[in-house]
Write a protein that holds these residues in place. Structure first.
Motif, PDB file in Angstrom:
ATOM      1  N   GLU A   1      -1.221 -12.112  27.488  1.00  0.00           N
ATOM      2  CA  GLU A   1      -0.131 -11.180  27.238  1.00  0.00           C
ATOM      3  C   GLU A   1       0.376 -11.387  25.824  1.00  0.00           C
ATOM      4  OE1 GLU A   1       2.980 -11.450  30.084  1.00  0.00           O
ATOM      5  OE2 GLU A   1       1.679 -11.031  31.813  1.00  0.00           O
ATOM      6  N   ASP A   2       0.735 -10.292  25.156  1.00  0.00           N
ATOM      7  CA  ASP A   2       1.291 -10.437  23.818  1.00  0.00           C
ATOM      8  C   ASP A   2       2.809 -10.610  23.902  1.00  0.00           C
ATOM      9  OD1 ASP A   2       2.408  -7.923  24.218  1.00  0.00           O
ATOM     10  OD2 ASP A   2       1.057  -6.885  22.835  1.00  0.00           O
ATOM     11  N   ALA A   3       3.462 -10.637  22.750  1.00  0.00           N
ATOM     12  CA  ALA A   3       4.899 -10.908  22.710  1.00  0.00           C
ATOM     13  C   ALA A   3       5.720  -9.847  23.437  1.00  0.00           C
ATOM     14  CB  ALA A   3       5.365 -11.011  21.257  1.00  0.00           C
ATOM     15  N   PHE A   4       5.197  -8.622  23.523  1.00  0.00           N
ATOM     16  CA  PHE A   4       5.937  -7.534  24.163  1.00  0.00           C
ATOM     17  C   PHE A   4       5.667  -7.439  25.661  1.00  0.00           C
ATOM     18  CE2 PHE A   4       5.487  -6.291  19.710  1.00  0.00           C
ATOM     19  CZ  PHE A   4       6.796  -5.978  19.380  1.00  0.00           C
TER      20      PHE A   4
ATOM     21  N   ILE B   1      20.199   6.904  13.950  1.00  0.00           N
ATOM     22  CA  ILE B   1      21.511   7.170  14.556  1.00  0.00           C
ATOM     23  C   ILE B   1      21.966   5.994  15.418  1.00  0.00           C
ATOM     24  CG2 ILE B   1      21.198   9.674  14.498  1.00  0.00           C
ATOM     25  CD1 ILE B   1      20.627   9.519  17.551  1.00  0.00           C
ATOM     26  N   GLY B   2      21.281   4.848  15.268  1.00  0.00           N
ATOM     27  CA  GLY B   2      21.720   3.624  15.928  1.00  0.00           C
ATOM     28  C   GLY B   2      21.156   3.383  17.311  1.00  0.00           C
ATOM     29  N   ALA B   3      20.152   4.151  17.732  1.00  0.00           N
ATOM     30  CA  ALA B   3      19.560   3.973  19.054  1.00  0.00           C
ATOM     31  C   ALA B   3      18.276   3.154  18.949  1.00  0.00           C
ATOM     32  CB  ALA B   3      19.262   5.330  19.697  1.00  0.00           C
ATOM     33  N   PRO B   4      18.171   2.027  19.628  1.00  0.00           N
ATOM     34  CA  PRO B   4      16.909   1.272  19.632  1.00  0.00           C
ATOM     35  C   PRO B   4      15.775   2.144  20.164  1.00  0.00           C
ATOM     36  CG  PRO B   4      18.696  -0.035  20.576  1.00  0.00           C
ATOM     37  CD  PRO B   4      19.215   1.360  20.426  1.00  0.00           C
ATOM     38  N   ALA B   5      14.616   2.076  19.523  1.00  0.00           N
ATOM     39  CA  ALA B   5      13.490   2.917  19.936  1.00  0.00           C
ATOM     40  C   ALA B   5      12.186   2.179  19.704  1.00  0.00           C
ATOM     41  CB  ALA B   5      13.498   4.242  19.174  1.00  0.00           C
ATOM     42  N   ARG B   6      11.172   2.517  20.503  1.00  0.00           N
ATOM     43  CA  ARG B   6       9.889   1.837  20.401  1.00  0.00           C
ATOM     44  C   ARG B   6       8.742   2.809  20.692  1.00  0.00           C
ATOM     45  NH1 ARG B   6      11.089  -2.035  25.634  1.00  0.00           N
ATOM     46  NH2 ARG B   6      10.687  -0.518  27.295  1.00  0.00           N
ATOM     47  N   TYR B   7       7.553   2.366  20.323  1.00  0.00           N
ATOM     48  CA  TYR B   7       6.331   3.161  20.441  1.00  0.00           C
ATOM     49  C   TYR B   7       5.649   2.850  21.768  1.00  0.00           C
ATOM     50  CZ  TYR B   7       1.774   5.052  18.896  1.00  0.00           C
ATOM     51  OH  TYR B   7       0.600   5.757  18.772  1.00  0.00           O
ATOM     52  N   VAL B   8       5.055   3.877  22.374  1.00  0.00           N
ATOM     53  CA  VAL B   8       4.327   3.715  23.630  1.00  0.00           C
ATOM     54  C   VAL B   8       2.948   4.357  23.487  1.00  0.00           C
ATOM     55  CG1 VAL B   8       4.333   4.070  26.120  1.00  0.00           C
ATOM     56  CG2 VAL B   8       6.506   3.928  24.881  1.00  0.00           C
ATOM     57  N   SER B   9       1.916   3.600  23.805  1.00  0.00           N
ATOM     58  CA  SER B   9       0.570   4.162  23.891  1.00  0.00           C
ATOM     59  C   SER B   9       0.207   4.377  25.346  1.00  0.00           C
ATOM     60  CB  SER B   9      -0.455   3.235  23.231  1.00  0.00           C
ATOM     61  OG  SER B   9      -0.558   2.015  23.952  1.00  0.00           O
TER      62      SER B   9
ATOM     63  N   LEU C   1       0.470   2.432  28.756  1.00  0.00           N
ATOM     64  CA  LEU C   1      -0.413   1.298  28.476  1.00  0.00           C
ATOM     65  C   LEU C   1       0.312   0.132  27.822  1.00  0.00           C
ATOM     66  CD1 LEU C   1      -3.843   2.659  27.126  1.00  0.00           C
ATOM     67  CD2 LEU C   1      -3.434   1.394  29.248  1.00  0.00           C
ATOM     68  N   ALA C   2       0.915   0.385  26.637  1.00  0.00           N
ATOM     69  CA  ALA C   2       1.483  -0.711  25.844  1.00  0.00           C
ATOM     70  C   ALA C   2       2.674  -0.218  25.039  1.00  0.00           C
ATOM     71  CB  ALA C   2       0.423  -1.294  24.907  1.00  0.00           C
ATOM     72  N   ILE C   3       3.556  -1.156  24.683  1.00  0.00           N
ATOM     73  CA  ILE C   3       4.728  -0.857  23.852  1.00  0.00           C
ATOM     74  C   ILE C   3       4.721  -1.773  22.636  1.00  0.00           C
ATOM     75  CG2 ILE C   3       6.137  -0.074  25.784  1.00  0.00           C
ATOM     76  CD1 ILE C   3       7.560  -2.838  25.633  1.00  0.00           C
ATOM     77  N   ALA C   4       5.380  -1.330  21.577  1.00  0.00           N
ATOM     78  CA  ALA C   4       5.534  -2.145  20.372  1.00  0.00           C
ATOM     79  C   ALA C   4       6.508  -1.434  19.445  1.00  0.00           C
ATOM     80  CB  ALA C   4       4.193  -2.376  19.682  1.00  0.00           C
TER      81      ALA C   4
ATOM     82  N   ASP D   1       5.660  -0.090  16.639  1.00  0.00           N
ATOM     83  CA  ASP D   1       4.968   1.079  16.115  1.00  0.00           C
ATOM     84  C   ASP D   1       3.536   1.074  16.626  1.00  0.00           C
ATOM     85  OD1 ASP D   1       3.544  -0.725  14.521  1.00  0.00           O
ATOM     86  OD2 ASP D   1       4.751  -0.342  12.742  1.00  0.00           O
ATOM     87  N   LYS D   2       2.728   2.006  16.114  1.00  0.00           N
ATOM     88  CA  LYS D   2       1.358   2.160  16.600  1.00  0.00           C
ATOM     89  C   LYS D   2       0.506   0.910  16.396  1.00  0.00           C
ATOM     90  CE  LYS D   2      -2.924   4.690  15.795  1.00  0.00           C
ATOM     91  NZ  LYS D   2      -3.614   5.767  15.066  1.00  0.00           N
ATOM     92  N   LEU D   3       0.686   0.225  15.282  1.00  0.00           N
ATOM     93  CA  LEU D   3      -0.161  -0.925  14.998  1.00  0.00           C
ATOM     94  C   LEU D   3      -0.029  -2.009  16.058  1.00  0.00           C
ATOM     95  CD1 LEU D   3       0.181  -1.286  11.111  1.00  0.00           C
ATOM     96  CD2 LEU D   3      -1.645  -0.187  12.436  1.00  0.00           C
ATOM     97  N   GLY D   4       1.156  -2.162  16.618  1.00  0.00           N
ATOM     98  CA  GLY D   4       1.372  -3.192  17.626  1.00  0.00           C
ATOM     99  C   GLY D   4       0.937  -2.789  19.018  1.00  0.00           C
ATOM    100  N   ALA D   5       0.726  -1.494  19.254  1.00  0.00           N
ATOM    101  CA  ALA D   5       0.376  -1.013  20.592  1.00  0.00           C
ATOM    102  C   ALA D   5      -0.978  -0.325  20.622  1.00  0.00           C
ATOM    103  CB  ALA D   5       1.447  -0.050  21.089  1.00  0.00           C
ATOM    104  N   ALA D   6      -1.744  -0.422  19.542  1.00  0.00           N
ATOM    105  CA  ALA D   6      -3.032   0.269  19.466  1.00  0.00           C
ATOM    106  C   ALA D   6      -3.944  -0.178  20.601  1.00  0.00           C
ATOM    107  CB  ALA D   6      -3.695  -0.004  18.122  1.00  0.00           C
ATOM    108  N   PRO D   7      -4.603   0.761  21.283  1.00  0.00           N
ATOM    109  CA  PRO D   7      -5.500   0.385  22.391  1.00  0.00           C
ATOM    110  C   PRO D   7      -6.607  -0.570  21.967  1.00  0.00           C
ATOM    111  CG  PRO D   7      -5.007   2.724  22.487  1.00  0.00           C
ATOM    112  CD  PRO D   7      -4.445   2.219  21.188  1.00  0.00           C
ATOM    113  N   ILE D   8      -7.170  -0.373  20.774  1.00  0.00           N
ATOM    114  CA  ILE D   8      -8.232  -1.251  20.291  1.00  0.00           C
ATOM    115  C   ILE D   8      -7.991  -1.568  18.820  1.00  0.00           C
ATOM    116  CG2 ILE D   8     -10.709  -1.520  19.846  1.00  0.00           C
ATOM    117  CD1 ILE D   8     -11.295   0.301  22.145  1.00  0.00           C
TER     118      ILE D   8
END
Length: 278
Positions: free
Chosen positions: A53-56, A181-189, A234-237, A239-246
């Protein structure tokens, strides 16, 4: 809804490589919105998949394959039962407090123009959730969705300036706008079940933002919806680099090309089949 996924990725090289190493974030986790019925990963080279498992909290499989070879194919197949949670993403591991997802990255850094856009779009909205839905609609209307409009790591700023982008670019822009606008947000693949069951899709991406007293909520600006039964996460991070499928690297070789084929199809459950047979 039960969805079957087949995801095949082939890397080809003009000259044989000596070895290749890949990190695969290709395994969904159970959550309130999905239950994994079956899932397997196959690689057409002699190697050993090592799970971690990664950090996320994403499931990661790593492997090293020794060459020489001029191609390597990774195939994922499985079935997932999905549930409508009204966009709320819950029941999965959360390793960090929401404030971590205010952190900017080069792909999601908001320019002054993006910050102005976000503030203007949400100025009349009452509350975080309404503001995020306003951003969802505004980004969907402003950015034209194209399948070949961007490089693999296009920034939110580039997508905003050009007015076009792929699903990951719209996700990056939503993340940048939400953080502005101050809202935490993350990337999802993940994957998205289209009506046409098209082989030509290459997976999907969207964003999640944190709403106080509600939790993480998904926003898919490419389709202007909150994720539901048609989405597989699949994954969160950040941005895309942290959640890329491969993601991977290779020694030797030259002229790498990548061919990705994904198909998502709806399958019948046993109860559906029995009902149709009566």
């Amino acid at each position: 809804m039960r969805i079957r996924i087949r995801h095949e990725t082939t890397c080809r090289y003009l000259e044989p490589v000596k070895a290749a190493i890949q990190n695969l974030r290709l395994t969904p986790r159970n959550s309130d919105g999905q239950h994994v019925k079956s899932w397997r990963i196959d690689v057409d080279r002699d190697c050993r998949l090592i799970a971690s498992e990664d950090a996320f909290g994403n499931v990661v499989h790593r492997f090293t394959a020794d060459g020489p070879f001029d191609s390597i194919t990774t195939t994922v197949e499985g079935e997932v039962t999905t549930f409508d949670t009204a966009g709320v993403a819950s029941g999965a591991p959360e390793r960090f407090p929401p404030t971590l997802y205010l952190r900017q990255t080069p792909l999601t850094a908001p320019t002054p123009a993006i910050a102005d856009f976000a503030r203007a779009t949400t100025a009349r909205e009452n509350g975080t959730l309404a503001s995020l839905h306003a951003l969802l609609s505004a980004i969907h209307e402003k950015i034209a969705l194209e399948t070949d409009a961007s490089a693999p790591a296009t920034t939110a700023a580039a997508a905003f300036e050009s007015g076009k982008g792929e699903c990951q670019d719209l996700a990056h822009l939503f993340i940048a706008s939400a953080r502005a606008i101050g809202a935490p947000a993350r990337y999802v693949s993940g994957y998205y079940l289209r009506d046409d069951n098209d082989y030509g899709v290459t997976g999907h991406a969207w964003a999640e933002a944190y709403v106080e007293n509600l939790g993480w909520v998904g926003f898919d600006p490419a389709n202007c919806v909150s994720p539901g039964e048609r989405h597989i996460r699949l994954a969160i991070a950040l941005d895309k680099l942290g959640a890329a499928p491969i993601r991977g690297a290779h020694a030797g070789g030259a002229g790498e090309s990548v061919d990705v084929r994904v198909r998502a199809t709806r399958t019948q459950t046993q109860s559906q089949s029995q009902s149709q047979a009566q």
